[in-house]
Scaffold this motif. Structure first.
Motif, mmCIF file in Angstrom:
data_model
loop_
_atom_site.group_PDB
_atom_site.id
_atom_site.type_symbol
_atom_site.label_atom_id
_atom_site.label_comp_id
_atom_site.label_asym_id
_atom_site.label_seq_id
_atom_site.Cartn_x
_atom_site.Cartn_y
_atom_site.Cartn_z
ATOM 1 N N ASP A 218 0.891 -1.281 0.248
ATOM 2 C CA ASP A 218 0.083 0.024 -0.075
ATOM 3 C C ASP A 218 0.806 1.099 -0.106
ATOM 4 O O ASP A 218 1.798 1.254 0.822
ATOM 5 C CB ASP A 218 -0.840 -0.044 1.382
ATOM 6 C CG ASP A 218 -1.829 0.800 1.150
ATOM 7 O OD1 ASP A 218 -1.610 2.008 0.896
ATOM 8 O OD2 ASP A 218 -3.088 0.491 1.441
ATOM 9 N N GLY A 237 -0.291 2.491 -8.785
ATOM 10 C CA GLY A 237 -0.556 2.011 -10.014
ATOM 11 C C GLY A 237 0.189 0.887 -10.662
ATOM 12 O O GLY A 237 0.192 0.618 -11.739
ATOM 13 N N ARG A 607 -11.387 5.201 2.513
ATOM 14 C CA ARG A 607 -12.070 5.397 3.414
ATOM 15 C C ARG A 607 -11.791 5.603 4.829
ATOM 16 O O ARG A 607 -10.534 5.355 4.965
ATOM 17 C CB ARG A 607 -13.109 4.173 3.354
ATOM 18 C CG ARG A 607 -13.541 3.826 2.226
ATOM 19 C CD ARG A 607 -13.907 2.343 1.771
ATOM 20 N NE ARG A 607 -14.815 2.299 0.398
ATOM 21 C CZ ARG A 607 -14.575 2.729 -0.419
ATOM 22 N NH1 ARG A 607 -13.494 2.857 -1.038
ATOM 23 N NH2 ARG A 607 -15.569 2.457 -1.403
ATOM 24 N N HIS A 611 -17.175 6.155 8.601
ATOM 25 C CA HIS A 611 -18.005 6.525 7.787
ATOM 26 C C HIS A 611 -18.377 5.495 6.674
ATOM 27 O O HIS A 611 -17.287 4.605 6.481
ATOM 28 C CB HIS A 611 -17.664 7.864 6.929
ATOM 29 C CG HIS A 611 -17.798 9.088 7.687
ATOM 30 N ND1 HIS A 611 -19.341 9.463 8.105
ATOM 31 C CD2 HIS A 611 -17.195 10.193 8.002
ATOM 32 C CE1 HIS A 611 -19.118 10.633 8.851
ATOM 33 N NE2 HIS A 611 -17.992 10.996 8.816
HETATM 34 N N1 LIG Z 1 -15.715 2.167 7.168
HETATM 35 C C1 LIG Z 1 -15.985 1.631 6.009
HETATM 36 N N2 LIG Z 1 -15.791 0.516 5.502
HETATM 37 C C2 LIG Z 1 -16.052 0.067 4.091
HETATM 38 C C3 LIG Z 1 -16.567 1.038 3.471
HETATM 39 C C4 LIG Z 1 -16.874 2.451 3.753
HETATM 40 O O1 LIG Z 1 -17.187 3.314 3.090
HETATM 41 N N3 LIG Z 1 -16.670 2.654 5.111
HETATM 42 N N4 LIG Z 1 -16.907 0.800 2.076
HETATM 43 C C5 LIG Z 1 -16.939 -0.686 1.570
HETATM 44 C C6 LIG Z 1 -16.657 -0.961 0.183
HETATM 45 S S1 LIG Z 1 -17.692 -0.718 -0.733
HETATM 46 C C7 LIG Z 1 -15.229 -1.193 -0.296
HETATM 47 S S2 LIG Z 1 -15.193 -1.181 -1.777
HETATM 48 C C8 LIG Z 1 -14.341 -1.337 0.632
HETATM 49 C C9 LIG Z 1 -13.013 -0.920 0.447
HETATM 50 O O2 LIG Z 1 -12.045 -1.246 1.348
HETATM 51 P P1 LIG Z 1 -10.460 -0.942 1.012
HETATM 52 O O3 LIG Z 1 -10.022 -1.387 -0.273
HETATM 53 O O4 LIG Z 1 -9.548 -1.512 2.040
HETATM 54 O O5 LIG Z 1 -10.434 0.574 1.384
HETATM 55 P P2 LIG Z 1 -10.004 2.141 0.469
HETATM 56 O O6 LIG Z 1 -9.576 3.028 1.694
HETATM 57 O O7 LIG Z 1 -10.660 2.410 -0.510
HETATM 58 O O8 LIG Z 1 -8.582 1.691 -0.307
HETATM 59 C C10 LIG Z 1 -7.633 0.644 0.422
HETATM 60 C C11 LIG Z 1 -5.994 1.062 0.157
HETATM 61 O O9 LIG Z 1 -5.686 1.072 -1.096
HETATM 62 C C12 LIG Z 1 -4.513 1.883 -1.357
HETATM 63 N N5 LIG Z 1 -3.956 2.248 -2.549
HETATM 64 C C13 LIG Z 1 -4.204 3.315 -3.368
HETATM 65 N N6 LIG Z 1 -3.271 3.081 -4.564
HETATM 66 C C14 LIG Z 1 -2.890 1.967 -4.339
HETATM 67 C C15 LIG Z 1 -1.968 1.167 -5.300
HETATM 68 O O10 LIG Z 1 -1.722 1.637 -6.568
HETATM 69 N N7 LIG Z 1 -1.638 -0.031 -4.880
HETATM 70 C C16 LIG Z 1 -1.794 -0.540 -3.858
HETATM 71 N N8 LIG Z 1 -1.492 -1.840 -3.419
HETATM 72 N N9 LIG Z 1 -2.832 0.153 -2.885
HETATM 73 C C17 LIG Z 1 -3.263 1.417 -3.230
HETATM 74 C C18 LIG Z 1 -5.056 3.174 -0.279
HETATM 75 O O11 LIG Z 1 -3.821 3.831 -0.026
HETATM 76 C C19 LIG Z 1 -5.799 2.492 0.689
HETATM 77 O O12 LIG Z 1 -5.070 2.505 1.956
HETATM 78 O O13 LIG Z 1 -14.695 -0.898 2.061
HETATM 79 C C20 LIG Z 1 -15.918 -1.341 2.485
HETATM 80 N N10 LIG Z 1 -15.664 -1.270 3.900
#
Ligand SMILES: Nc1nc2c(c(=O)[nH]1)N[C@H]1C(S)=C(S)[C@@H](COP(=O)(O)OP(=O)(O)OC[C@H]3O[C@@H](n4cnc5c(=O)[nH]c(N)nc54)[C@H](O)[C@@H]3O)O[C@H]1N2
Ligand SMILES: Nc1nc2c(c(=O)[nH]1)N[C@H]1C(S)=C(S)[C@@H](COP(=O)(O)OP(=O)(O)OC[C@H]3O[C@@H](n4cnc5c(=O)[nH]c(N)nc54)[C@H](O)[C@@H]3O)O[C@H]1N2
Ligand code: SF4
Ligand SMILES: [Mo]
Length: 727
Positions: A218, A237, A607, A611
């Motif tokens: 990350d 990316g 996220r 929230h």
């Molecule tokens: N509290 C809370 N929980 C949720 C949600 C919410 O809105 N709130 N939404 C739900 C939903 S629909 C979803 S899709 C999930 C999402 O869950 P996650 O994907 O875990 O959450 P994000 O914060 O969108 O993104 C995760 C990480 O991707 C990293 N990232 C950015 N660019 C890159 C890259 O190029 N490569 C890599 N390897 N990492 C990168 C970011 O720095 C970030 O820390 O969460 C679910 N859970």
């Protein structure tokens, strides 16, 4: 003054006077926690608690689950259908009957004039599965437009596409119990402690019993990265480059499971020839990870008796999201880590029912993972529903991210939005606004009438939300669980499935097709369709009551089985024509908007734990909103110092698309050349984002674009923030 022990008052938790506990599965994230909602003597929800003994969460809940009962009294709910002739005029209340008649007649008028596909439907990952199935039946069988998709294109499309390309079918093959068995876990762009707190708790429990390496990829030092043994702060990316380089080392050092590859994989030679080019020295210059670290990680992963990968939006939301998923699958195939305890490619899904829509909504084809492209599937569903199979298109239509440009170009004239808020959640908001203004007719069907997208509609339909209707959802590990109804919807708000049934009656085919009058009957119909010897998505052994008795059941669960299978592909047989999985040879193409002199910062978004998405729910609950009521960005203190920015100061971010004013939070979580903004706020990150699309999945690269930072007048910015939500 210290109180003597005698005078100390013990903390007293107010008695909530719960008279009855009702069974439910959480309506926020895809972890799928089983909970119970406590009702008082008047039947009012007054408490939530995790259900003891539930497989997924064993009595635990995260902060959103703990306060979920408070949603039943949240503001902004719609209580009657609303209508207006023109955008921006005041809405007037109307009756359900008039609303349905008008909606059907507008859809038909537009279809007659511009063709069947000129009406588009965009849904969600947050309805009940029975509702998804019903919507698919209505859209595919009665309305007959092919431009039908869901917000899952913003979320899970790359995972779906990658699973299909590698294994021949969608469906995450692993389960949470894999944490108990694995010897190495690698997490790509997934911040479990904030986004899936209870999955994280399961992982932590497993780690406390038996230590194994945790590797996090990350660009940010997320909470997950802080708990990792190895943090690979990747250049945004470029995950595919890292994945190809890991495979390069494994093959070069002969660490692969050649027996597994020979027996169960196609195209090894082509794959080998491609990854040969990704030596760690070259790769490290692109992905920013030290070459020896790449070798080290490859050896740990390949030498572990079992190893697993999880990923979420850091992979999916990228211009090579689908390739990234296939790269993860490649890694697990060559190390023999598919379908074994502790060895898997487990996509952590997003919304509470992102899986249900993939399985049953017909967005990408026909119900139960059937494809429009296959004649036998069109025949089968046509016969089952009683419609001419020729009524179905022969290939999938536009996805959500292509529907908006098609509105822009005049190809689509009417839009029906169900349970999603694209004005806040789609990339490049200025362009979305302009597109919506071109529509002849737009309907928003949402639980909350104050969701931003309603400002662009001609009609608003008030929907019942979580706990106001009954039906199932599927979580990340293919576990189907049920929400029981424990409260009535406000005013005239109605369950989405009821709305679909009523609208169907206004269409010729809709009168011929049977639309059952309860969700348990709808579920029974889906069971029949799911049966099949070779079908992985078989739910024929389940029923609503059995699901509750077991605190959720995993598919496949065939008739006669007591519980479902924990893992897919345990036999090494995949859903491809040859039965073998595909190793994919993929070249990295540099195609992102990257920082330059004019726009020197990466803009990353995601996220925070308190929230959920566009805050239609969590923004209303004081117990959650209080933690972050104001749009903000994370910025590295060294970068802030260079620019003369102090903590809590407002700044303006500018990209080639637009601008946004946010507060600065100084933190070492982000590198010096990156800012991170939570996606939850309206008129914020998506005014800036670009959203280039993945060529296979059409998912936007929300996580990568470039911005610059400017100073703003502090008093003006504070005023703007107060007004922002009230527009
Ligand atoms: N509290 C809370 N929980 C949720 C949600 C919410 O809105 N709130 N939404 C739900 C939903 S629909 C979803 S899709 C999930 C999402 O869950 P996650 O994907 O875990 O959450 P994000 O914060 O969108 O993104 C995760 C990480 O991707 C990293 N990232 C950015 N660019 C890159 C890259 O190029 N490569 C890599 N390897 N990492 C990168 C970011 O720095 C970030 O820390 O969460 C679910 N859970
Ligand atoms: N910049 C940036 N943008 C992103 C992301 C990112 O990481 N960065 N992530 C993307 C991802 S992964 C996702 S999933 C999307 C989410 O984006 P959206 O889908 O737009 O987000 P939500 O706020 O969850 O919208 C769901 C809507 O459905 C309503 N609703 C809830 N339950 C029901 C119901 O039962 N019936 C009806 N009819 N309505 C209901 C809610 O009130 C809400 O208005 O955002 C995407 N946008
Ligand atoms: S982890 Fe997800 S499913 Fe569990 S309580 Fe929290 S939001 Fe709900
Ligand atoms: Mo998502």
């Amino acid at each position: 003054m210290l109180l003597s022990r005698k005078n100390r008052k013990p903390i007293k938790i107010a008695d909530k006077q719960v008279k009855e506990w009702k069974y439910a599965v959480c309506g926020y994230c895809s972890t799928g926690c089983t909970l119970e909602v406590g009702l008082n003597a008047e039947g009012k929800p007054v408490a939530s608690r995790g259900k003891g003994g539930a497989h997924v969460n064993q009595g635990k809940l995260c902060i959103k689950g703990i306060f979920e009962h408070e949603l039943s009294e949240s503001s902004g709910r719609g209580t009657q259908p609303l209508i207006r002739d023109k955008m921006y005029e005041d809405y007037q209340p109307t009756t359900w009957d008039y609303a349905f008649d008008h909606m059907a007649s507008e859809f038909k008028r537009i279809q007659d004039k511009y063709g069947r596909d000129s009406v588009a439907v965009v849904s969600t990952g947050q309805l009940l599965t029975e509702e998804f199935y019903t919507l698919g039946k209505l859209v595919r069988g009665a309305i007959g437009t092919n431009n039908y998709d869901g917000n899952t294109t913003l979320c899970m499309a790359s995972a779906v596409s990658g699973y299909k390309r590698s294994f021949g079918s969608d469906g995450p093959p692993g389960c949470y119990d894999d944490f108990e068995n694995t010897h190495c876990l690698m997490a790509f762009g997934s911040n479990l402690p904030e986004q899936h707190p209870i999955i994280y708790w399961r992982l932590k429990e497993a780690l406390e019993k038996r230590k194994f390496p945790l590797i996090v990829v990350d660009p940010r030092v997320t909470m997950m990265a802080q708990f990792a043994d190895i943090h690979l702060a990747i250049t945004p990316g470029t995950d595919l480059v890292l994945l190809n380089a890991l495979a390069h080392v494994i093959l070069q050092e002969g660490l692969q499971k050649q027996d597994y590859i020979d027996a169960h994989c196609n195209d090894f030679e082509a794959f080998k020839a491609t990854v040969e080019k990704y030596d760690p020295t070259t790769a490290s210059k692109i992905c920013g990870i030290d070459e020896d670290m790449i070798r080290h990680v490859a050896r740990i992963y390949a030498n572990a008796p079992s190893a697993m990968s999880i990923w979420t939006m850091g992979i999916n939301q990228s211009t090579h999201g689908s390739d990234g998923v296939c790269g993860i699958n490649n890694l697990n195939l060559i190390t023999g880590n598919i379908g074994i305890p502790g060895g898997t490619s487990l996509s952590i899904t997003g919304q509470c029912n992102a899986m249900g829509t993939r399985e049953w909504s017909s967005c990408s084809g026909l119900p139960g993972y059937r494809a429009l492209e296959k004649e036998e599937h069109r025949e089968e569903i046509g016969k089952f529903w009683g419609v001419d199979p020729e009524f179905f298109p022969k290939k999938r239509g536009l996805q959500q991210t292509d529907i908006f440009p098609a509105i822009e170009s005049g190809q689509i004239k009417a839009l029906w939005i169900v349970a999603t808020n694209p004005l806040t959640s789609m990339p490049n908001q200025p362009r979305i606004k302009k597109a919506l203004e071109k529509l002849e007719f737009m309907v928003v069907q949402d639980g909350y009438k104050d969701c931003e997208t309603t400002h662009y509609a001609h009609m608003y339909l008030p929907a019942a939300v979580w706990g106001e209707k009954e039906g199932v959802q599927t979580n990340t590990e293919r576990r189907v669980n049920i929400v029981r109804q424990f409260v009535n919807p406000p005013g005239e708000a109605k369950p989405d499935w009821w709305i679909f049934n009523q609208l169907a009656k206004r269409f010729e085919n809709g009168q011929k097709i049977h639309f059952p009058e309860s969700t348990s009957e709808i579920f029974d119909e889906m069971k029949v369709l799911s049966k099949g010897e070779k079908r992985t998505l078989d739910i024929s052994g389940m029923s609503h009551d059995l699901i509750e008795q077991n605190n959720g059941l995993q598919w496949p669960m065939r008739e006669g089985q007591e519980v479902g299978d924990q893992r897919l592909y345990a036999d090494g047989v995949f859903q491809t024509p040859s039965g073998k999985a595909n190793l994919l040879a993929m070249e990295y193409v540099e195609n992102n908007e990257v920082p330059d002199n004019q726009f020197p910062f990466w803009l990353n978004s995601g996220r925070v734990v308190e929230h959920f998405h566009t805050r239609t729910k969590t923004g209303k609950l004081g117990n959650l909103n209080k933690f972050s009521p104001t749009p903000y960005m994370e910025i590295n203190p060294d970068a802030a110092k260079d620019l003369g920015i102090n903590s809590m100061q407002y700044v303006r971010l500018v990209s080639k698309r637009g601008d946004a004013v946010v507060m600065a939070q100084l933190t070492h979580r982000v590198p010096r050349d990156m800012v991170f903004i939570p996606m939850h706020y309206h008129d914020c990150v998506n005014r800036l984002s670009l959203g280039l699309l993945d060529p296979y999945s059409r998912q936007p690269a929300f996580k990568q674009c470039a911005v610059r930072i400017e100073h703003v007048d502090q008093a003006e910015a504070a005023k703007l923030n107060v007004e922002r939500r009230a527009y």
